[in-house]
Write a protein that holds these residues in place. Sequence first.
Motif, PDB file in Angstrom:
ATOM      1  N   VAL A   1      11.291  46.281  13.518  1.00  0.00           N
ATOM      2  CA  VAL A   1       9.911  46.765  13.433  1.00  0.00           C
ATOM      3  C   VAL A   1       9.064  45.598  12.938  1.00  0.00           C
ATOM      4  O   VAL A   1       9.429  44.918  11.984  1.00  0.00           O
ATOM      5  N   PHE A   2       7.944  45.350  13.636  1.00  0.00           N
ATOM      6  CA  PHE A   2       7.028  44.321  13.136  1.00  0.00           C
ATOM      7  C   PHE A   2       5.599  44.770  13.356  1.00  0.00           C
ATOM      8  O   PHE A   2       5.315  45.616  14.194  1.00  0.00           O
ATOM      9  N   ASP A   3       4.709  44.194  12.574  1.00  0.00           N
ATOM     10  CA  ASP A   3       3.293  44.526  12.667  1.00  0.00           C
ATOM     11  C   ASP A   3       2.512  43.232  12.514  1.00  0.00           C
ATOM     12  O   ASP A   3       2.737  42.477  11.568  1.00  0.00           O
ATOM     13  N   ILE A   4       1.623  42.988  13.444  1.00  0.00           N
ATOM     14  CA  ILE A   4       0.840  41.758  13.410  1.00  0.00           C
ATOM     15  C   ILE A   4      -0.639  42.122  13.276  1.00  0.00           C
ATOM     16  O   ILE A   4      -1.156  42.916  14.051  1.00  0.00           O
ATOM     17  N   ALA A   5      -1.277  41.548  12.279  1.00  0.00           N
ATOM     18  CA  ALA A   5      -2.719  41.728  12.081  1.00  0.00           C
ATOM     19  C   ALA A   5      -3.438  40.536  12.703  1.00  0.00           C
ATOM     20  O   ALA A   5      -3.089  39.375  12.449  1.00  0.00           O
ATOM     21  N   VAL A   6      -4.415  40.818  13.549  1.00  0.00           N
ATOM     22  CA  VAL A   6      -5.159  39.754  14.230  1.00  0.00           C
ATOM     23  C   VAL A   6      -6.079  39.069  13.223  1.00  0.00           C
ATOM     24  O   VAL A   6      -6.815  39.724  12.483  1.00  0.00           O
ATOM     25  N   LEU A   7      -6.022  37.756  13.202  1.00  0.00           N
ATOM     26  CA  LEU A   7      -6.871  36.962  12.309  1.00  0.00           C
ATOM     27  C   LEU A   7      -8.285  36.861  12.877  1.00  0.00           C
ATOM     28  O   LEU A   7      -8.463  36.810  14.103  1.00  0.00           O
ATOM     29  N   PRO A   8      -9.297  36.810  12.020  1.00  0.00           N
ATOM     30  CA  PRO A   8     -10.681  36.738  12.512  1.00  0.00           C
ATOM     31  C   PRO A   8     -11.058  35.376  13.086  1.00  0.00           C
ATOM     32  O   PRO A   8     -12.083  35.239  13.726  1.00  0.00           O
ATOM     33  N   TRP A   9     -10.236  34.375  12.855  1.00  0.00           N
ATOM     34  CA  TRP A   9     -10.513  33.047  13.396  1.00  0.00           C
ATOM     35  C   TRP A   9      -9.343  32.615  14.247  1.00  0.00           C
ATOM     36  O   TRP A   9      -8.203  32.876  13.870  1.00  0.00           O
ATOM     37  N   PRO A  10      -9.463  31.963  15.354  1.00  0.00           N
ATOM     38  CA  PRO A  10     -10.716  31.581  15.996  1.00  0.00           C
ATOM     39  C   PRO A  10     -11.346  32.760  16.720  1.00  0.00           C
ATOM     40  O   PRO A  10     -10.671  33.739  16.988  1.00  0.00           O
ATOM     41  N   SER A  11     -12.601  32.642  17.055  1.00  0.00           N
ATOM     42  CA  SER A  11     -13.319  33.713  17.729  1.00  0.00           C
ATOM     43  C   SER A  11     -12.813  33.863  19.161  1.00  0.00           C
ATOM     44  O   SER A  11     -12.826  32.911  19.936  1.00  0.00           O
ATOM     45  N   ARG A  12     -12.350  35.066  19.519  1.00  0.00           N
ATOM     46  CA  ARG A  12     -11.830  35.308  20.869  1.00  0.00           C
ATOM     47  C   ARG A  12     -12.914  35.077  21.920  1.00  0.00           C
ATOM     48  O   ARG A  12     -12.639  34.579  23.012  1.00  0.00           O
ATOM     49  N   GLU A  13     -14.133  35.452  21.614  1.00  0.00           N
ATOM     50  CA  GLU A  13     -15.227  35.289  22.570  1.00  0.00           C
ATOM     51  C   GLU A  13     -15.460  33.818  22.899  1.00  0.00           C
ATOM     52  O   GLU A  13     -15.790  33.473  24.026  1.00  0.00           O
TER      53      GLU A  13
END
Length: 176
Positions: A3-15
Amino acid sequence: MPVFDIAVLPWPSREKTGLLIGVGPTFVFPTATSRSAGQGAWQAGPALGAIYTGIPGLLVGFVAQNPISFAYTSPNRPPQNTLQFQPVFALHLWDKWYLRSAEANWMMGWRRHYPTTIPLSIGLGRTIVRPGLPPMSVFVTGQWMAYRQFAPIAPQTTINFGLTVAFPQIRDYFSH
């Protein structure tokens, strides 16, 4: 059972970059009933993932996990420390068809004489979108073991059939 869980980092900006990077924990619970099927240890460690979506119709990325054993189900089991690397590739072909490679889970043991396997996979899938139903994806993928060391029971070839159901907003499907 991993089981794993990954939190998306706010940097770098995907846009701006088309890149998503995430970190989080990974856990492995010793649920195998056969010694040959499991590692016989409770494990925890880091997980890292990245996806690049900057080219329309193409998705490239990976998920990497490194669970490290800390408690054993048997005193006869050796410590486990295996890097698991899963490359991910998806290319939109036409209509709702796509080419994919996401099942190949590379395993590299950190200790001497530990199993290392590097499978390669390629498959074909189709997304199904129907009004009133959640989006679904059906696929078939073939996998071939390109490299195997100290892993005698790893299969040389496999075929995977799958169905993925996406619930973007689960309350919409069950609130009626």
